[in-house]
Design a protein around this motif. Structure first.
Motif, PDB file in Angstrom:
ATOM      1  N   ASP A  68     -23.302 -39.184  -8.331  1.00 16.47           N
ATOM      2  CA  ASP A  68     -22.336 -38.240  -7.769  1.00 16.47           C
ATOM      3  C   ASP A  68     -22.903 -37.549  -6.528  1.00 16.47           C
ATOM      4  N   ILE A  69     -24.184 -37.195  -6.580  1.00 12.53           N
ATOM      5  CA  ILE A  69     -24.822 -36.571  -5.417  1.00 12.53           C
ATOM      6  C   ILE A  69     -24.847 -37.562  -4.260  1.00 12.53           C
ATOM      7  N   ARG A  70     -25.192 -38.796  -4.566  1.00 12.25           N
ATOM      8  CA  ARG A  70     -25.196 -39.815  -3.505  1.00 12.25           C
ATOM      9  C   ARG A  70     -23.806 -39.989  -2.923  1.00 12.25           C
ATOM     10  N   ALA A  71     -22.767 -39.968  -3.764  1.00  9.41           N
ATOM     11  CA  ALA A  71     -21.395 -40.113  -3.282  1.00  9.41           C
ATOM     12  C   ALA A  71     -21.031 -38.962  -2.332  1.00  9.41           C
ATOM     13  N   ARG A  72     -21.488 -37.767  -2.658  1.00  4.67           N
ATOM     14  CA  ARG A  72     -21.234 -36.621  -1.771  1.00  4.67           C
ATOM     15  C   ARG A  72     -21.954 -36.813  -0.440  1.00  4.67           C
ATOM     16  N   CYS A  78     -20.593 -40.649   6.097  1.00  9.38           N
ATOM     17  CA  CYS A  78     -19.752 -41.781   6.491  1.00  9.38           C
ATOM     18  C   CYS A  78     -18.260 -41.449   6.533  1.00  9.38           C
ATOM     19  N   GLY A  79     -17.903 -40.290   6.025  1.00  6.63           N
ATOM     20  CA  GLY A  79     -16.499 -39.907   5.975  1.00  6.63           C
ATOM     21  C   GLY A  79     -16.036 -39.300   7.281  1.00  6.63           C
ATOM     22  N   PRO A  80     -14.806 -38.785   7.263  1.00  5.16           N
ATOM     23  CA  PRO A  80     -14.290 -38.149   8.477  1.00  5.16           C
ATOM     24  C   PRO A  80     -15.116 -36.914   8.823  1.00  5.16           C
ATOM     25  N   LEU A  90     -26.121 -27.924   1.615  1.00  5.61           N
ATOM     26  CA  LEU A  90     -27.469 -28.240   1.127  1.00  5.61           C
ATOM     27  C   LEU A  90     -27.800 -27.444  -0.131  1.00  5.61           C
ATOM     28  N   ASP A  91     -27.407 -26.168  -0.178  1.00  2.00           N
ATOM     29  CA  ASP A  91     -27.624 -25.366  -1.386  1.00  2.00           C
ATOM     30  C   ASP A  91     -26.932 -25.994  -2.587  1.00  2.00           C
ATOM     31  N   GLU A  92     -25.683 -26.439  -2.387  1.00  2.00           N
ATOM     32  CA  GLU A  92     -24.932 -27.081  -3.474  1.00  2.00           C
ATOM     33  C   GLU A  92     -25.621 -28.365  -3.936  1.00  2.00           C
TER      34      GLU A  92
END
Length: 115
Positions: A68-72, A78-80, A90-92
């Motif tokens: 999930d962290i990698r997906a974020r 890579c997203g918009p 970064l804190d999250e």
């Protein structure tokens, strides 16, 4: 992935190549920090973390919270392009990683080389 949907384990050579490419990326990032805008440093670190998770997954890491962290990280890199408070983001991520690692057997209790 093999035909039929079975997952193949990467070879030592494949993992080694990925690690050398990551080290190359990190060295290039370090050199670029002298001439790039200050905000690029944290973004390059985010990308290096994302690449590291990809290597770990290729090597067999299966942890939903880390995925999930990698997906974020993927979405961010890579997203918009959207406005993000990078410090809050970064804190999250750091809090999510700490929580994931506390409830995981990913890290050995024996330690190893820590930097």
């Amino acid at each position: 992935m093999k035909p039929g949907g079975t997952v193949t384990q990467p070879t030592t050579e494949e993992v080694t190549e990925e690690l050398v490419l990551l080290a190359t990326h990190l060295l290039n990032c370090a050199r670029g920090l002298f001439n790039e805008p200050q905000a690029y440093g944290p973004i390059r670190c985010l990308d290096a973390a994302r690449r590291t998770f990809i290597i770990a997954e290729k090597a067999g890491l299966r942890d939903e919270r880390l995925a999930d962290i990698r997906a974020r990280l993927d979405d961010f890199m890579c997203g918009p392009m959207e406005y993000h408070d990078l410090s809050d983001f970064l804190d999250e991520l750091c809090a999510a990683l700490l929580t994931a690692l506390k409830g995981s057997d990913v890290l050995s209790s024996a330690g190893g080389e820590r930097g």
